[in-house]
Design an enzyme around this catalytic site. Structure first.
Site, PDB file in Angstrom:
ATOM      1  N   GLY A  71      48.563  47.867  42.630  1.00  0.00           N
ATOM      2  CA  GLY A  71      49.086  48.396  41.367  1.00  0.00           C
ATOM      3  C   GLY A  71      48.231  49.543  40.857  1.00  0.00           C
ATOM      4  N   ASN A 150      49.336  42.651  30.099  1.00  0.00           N
ATOM      5  CA  ASN A 150      48.771  41.602  30.946  1.00  0.00           C
ATOM      6  C   ASN A 150      47.985  40.549  30.158  1.00  0.00           C
ATOM      7  OD1 ASN A 150      47.411  44.253  30.920  1.00  0.00           O
ATOM      8  ND2 ASN A 150      45.665  43.124  31.728  1.00  0.00           N
ATOM      9  N   GLN A 178      53.133  43.369  35.471  1.00  0.00           N
ATOM     10  CA  GLN A 178      53.224  42.010  34.936  1.00  0.00           C
ATOM     11  C   GLN A 178      54.660  41.597  34.626  1.00  0.00           C
ATOM     12  OE1 GLN A 178      50.961  39.768  34.909  1.00  0.00           O
ATOM     13  NE2 GLN A 178      49.093  40.950  35.193  1.00  0.00           N
ATOM     14  N   GLY A 199      51.912  43.522  44.565  1.00  0.00           N
ATOM     15  CA  GLY A 199      52.320  42.341  45.332  1.00  0.00           C
ATOM     16  C   GLY A 199      51.715  41.046  44.828  1.00  0.00           C
ATOM     17  N   HIS A 200      50.407  41.085  44.534  1.00  0.00           N
ATOM     18  CA  HIS A 200      49.736  39.800  44.286  1.00  0.00           C
ATOM     19  C   HIS A 200      50.064  39.190  42.931  1.00  0.00           C
ATOM     20  CE1 HIS A 200      46.029  40.949  41.832  1.00  0.00           C
ATOM     21  NE2 HIS A 200      46.455  42.143  42.194  1.00  0.00           N
ATOM     22  N   THR A 236      48.526  54.585  57.597  1.00  0.00           N
ATOM     23  CA  THR A 236      49.338  53.600  58.320  1.00  0.00           C
ATOM     24  C   THR A 236      49.632  52.411  57.410  1.00  0.00           C
ATOM     25  OG1 THR A 236      48.372  54.305  60.397  1.00  0.00           O
ATOM     26  CG2 THR A 236      49.405  52.133  60.392  1.00  0.00           C
ATOM     27  N   CYS A 324      31.628  39.929  29.290  1.00  0.00           N
ATOM     28  CA  CYS A 324      30.210  40.171  29.049  1.00  0.00           C
ATOM     29  C   CYS A 324      29.858  41.602  29.451  1.00  0.00           C
ATOM     30  CB  CYS A 324      29.399  39.172  29.861  1.00  0.00           C
ATOM     31  SG  CYS A 324      27.712  39.098  29.319  1.00  0.00           S
TER      32      CYS A 324
HETATM   33  N1  PLP Z   1      48.605  46.891  35.789  1.00  0.00           N
HETATM   34  C1  PLP Z   1      48.613  45.693  35.196  1.00  0.00           C
HETATM   35  C2  PLP Z   1      49.403  45.512  33.943  1.00  0.00           C
HETATM   36  C3  PLP Z   1      47.879  44.637  35.730  1.00  0.00           C
HETATM   37  O1  PLP Z   1      47.884  43.455  35.122  1.00  0.00           O
HETATM   38  C4  PLP Z   1      47.133  44.860  36.913  1.00  0.00           C
HETATM   39  C5  PLP Z   1      46.297  43.794  37.475  1.00  0.00           C
HETATM   40  O2  PLP Z   1      45.837  42.913  36.776  1.00  0.00           O
HETATM   41  C6  PLP Z   1      47.173  46.130  37.504  1.00  0.00           C
HETATM   42  C7  PLP Z   1      47.911  47.122  36.915  1.00  0.00           C
HETATM   43  C8  PLP Z   1      46.401  46.429  38.747  1.00  0.00           C
HETATM   44  O3  PLP Z   1      47.020  45.867  39.886  1.00  0.00           O
HETATM   45  P1  PLP Z   1      46.185  45.669  41.219  1.00  0.00           P
HETATM   46  O4  PLP Z   1      45.307  44.486  41.010  1.00  0.00           O
HETATM   47  O5  PLP Z   1      47.232  45.417  42.278  1.00  0.00           O
HETATM   48  O6  PLP Z   1      45.443  46.913  41.463  1.00  0.00           O
END
Ligand code: PLP
Length: 386
Positions: A71, A150, A178, A199-200, A236, A324
């Site tokens: 992302g 998020n 999100q 993806g994650h 790739t 922190c």
């Molecule tokens: N944008 C948002 C709103 C996110 O919550 C996150 C990850 O927490 C990201 C971007 C970044 O994604 P990535 O962990 O795949 O770089």
């Protein structure tokens, strides 16, 4: 000890069906999708299939999908592309509550010859739209506003914003990392020029992202290399993860109602019971306008990090809204932008649920949380002085 994982906005478990689909591409099917021979060509066809599935998740055309590494890369690429495609426009607009992938990019540009405007939010985390619209100008290269936050789950009015920007002829990017899989994300309704996914966050593996680029959008690549992704992103392809992303997108569509109804029900019960059992507790963010699985709860007069440590000992995985920095606990930029009072911002915990969470897990959290807060408050000088 069992693990109760309620930190799904940080990352999600890879769905077993996603993993199964990916496995052959780590072993026998290792060809390069760009190869001329059929061993590689077969992989190319699987990538096409994955692209179609990702496109379906957001109602885009497959040619509008670029595979990236995450992302963050998608977010960075969108902004960098806009400022390169419009070199005479030296202004970008985003919000005060974006993920660092956008926020820090805005700050980076503002140190390097650009002007960056960060639109404020109110105490419920809703965007100040008047402020945004007043700041638009012919100088603005791009506006980047996240679909959903998020930390709080608050959803922004991206459809309205996209219409205003389209009329003004200003490029729009939205970070839907999100939102996807939790609420409908449809690029025929929200007329965004670019959109990021990761993806994650949708039960695919880490290390794969998507940048949607609407047909006809002026685009400058960030990763310069080979002809992959039609020259829009060299390198790739991460074949197995992309195939996983395709499967995860298909499942995200299949399970969206479960997210909207079942996951929201679990989240609501968690909130209601914690508010009833723990005094001096507040919800951060607009409760009527949020992602279904996210809640950000402040337990006043205690430190979020201490709560997390206690939860960790019981196998409960969540996040805090403070981090922190330089030896002191600083509330997150999101809670600060919402002007959450100091004593509440410090004790904020984000629980983020997924379709894998169960009612028994909610019971477990609701049972364990009150004594933790009580114990921490007994030790808190703020609790005594309140
Ligand atoms: N944008 C948002 C709103 C996110 O919550 C996150 C990850 O927490 C990201 C971007 C970044 O994604 P990535 O962990 O795949 O770089």
């Amino acid at each position: 000890m069992k693990t109760v994982y309620v930190d799904n906005n940080a990352t999600t478990k890879v769905d077993p069906d996603v993993l199964e689909e990916m496995l052959p591409y780590f072993s026998e099917l290792y060809g390069n999708p760009s190869s001329i021979h059929s061993f590689g060509g077969e992989i190319g066809r699987k990538l096409t299939e994955a692209r179609e599935k990702v496109a379906a998740l957001i109602n885009a055309s497959p040619e509008e999908i670029i595979f990236t590494s995450c992302g963050t890369e998608s977010d960075n690429t969108a902004i960098m592309s806009a400022v390169q495609a419009f070199p005479f426009k030296k202004h970008i607009i985003t919000t005060r509550v974006e993920h660092p992938a956008i926020k820090n990019m805005g700050e980076y540009l503002s140190r390097n010859g650009y002007r960056a405007t960060f639109v404020p939010v109110d105490d419920k985390g809703n965007l100040d739209l008047d402020y945004l619209y007043k700041k638009l100008s012919d100088e603005t290269a791009i506006v980047s506003i996240m679909w959903a936050n998020n930390e709080t789950g608050v959803i922004f009015p991206v459809q309205e914003i996209s219409e205003v920007l389209q009329q003004r002829g200003i490029l729009f990017h939205t970070d839907a990392v999100q939102a996807a899989g939790k609420v409908p994300v449809d690029v025929t309704d929200v007329k965004t020029d670019m959109l990021s996914l990761s993806g994650h966050k949708i039960h695919a593996p880490k290390g794969v992202g998507i940048l949607y680029v609407r047909k006809g959008t002026k685009f400058a690549p960030h990763m310069i290399g080979g002809h992959q992704e039609k020259g829009m992103r060299g390198g790739t392809e991460n074949v197995a993860s992309i195939i996983g992303m395709g499967k995860a997108s298909e499942l995200a569509l299949k399970y969206i109602d479960r997210e909207k109804i079942e996951v929201a029900k679990l989240r609501d019960r968690l909130e209601t019971e914690l508010l009833a059992k723990v005094p001096e507790t507040i919800i951060n963010g607009d409760r009527d306008n949020r992602l279904p699985g996210t809640t950000n709860i402040s337990f006043k007069y205690v430190e979020g990090e201490s709560i997390l440590l206690h939860l960790n000992e019981l196998g409960i995985c969540a996040s805090s809204g403070s981090a922190c920095t330089s030896g002191s606990l600083e509330p997150s930029h999101v809670l600060r932008a919402m002007s959450v009072p100091y004593t509440a911002a410090h004790g904020s915990i984000r629980f983020s649920l997924s379709r894998y969470n169960t009612s028994e897990e909610i019971d477990y959290i609701v049972e364990k949380m009150p004594p933790i807060i009580e114990k921490l408050r007994e030790m808190s000088p703020f609790w005594e002085k309140r």
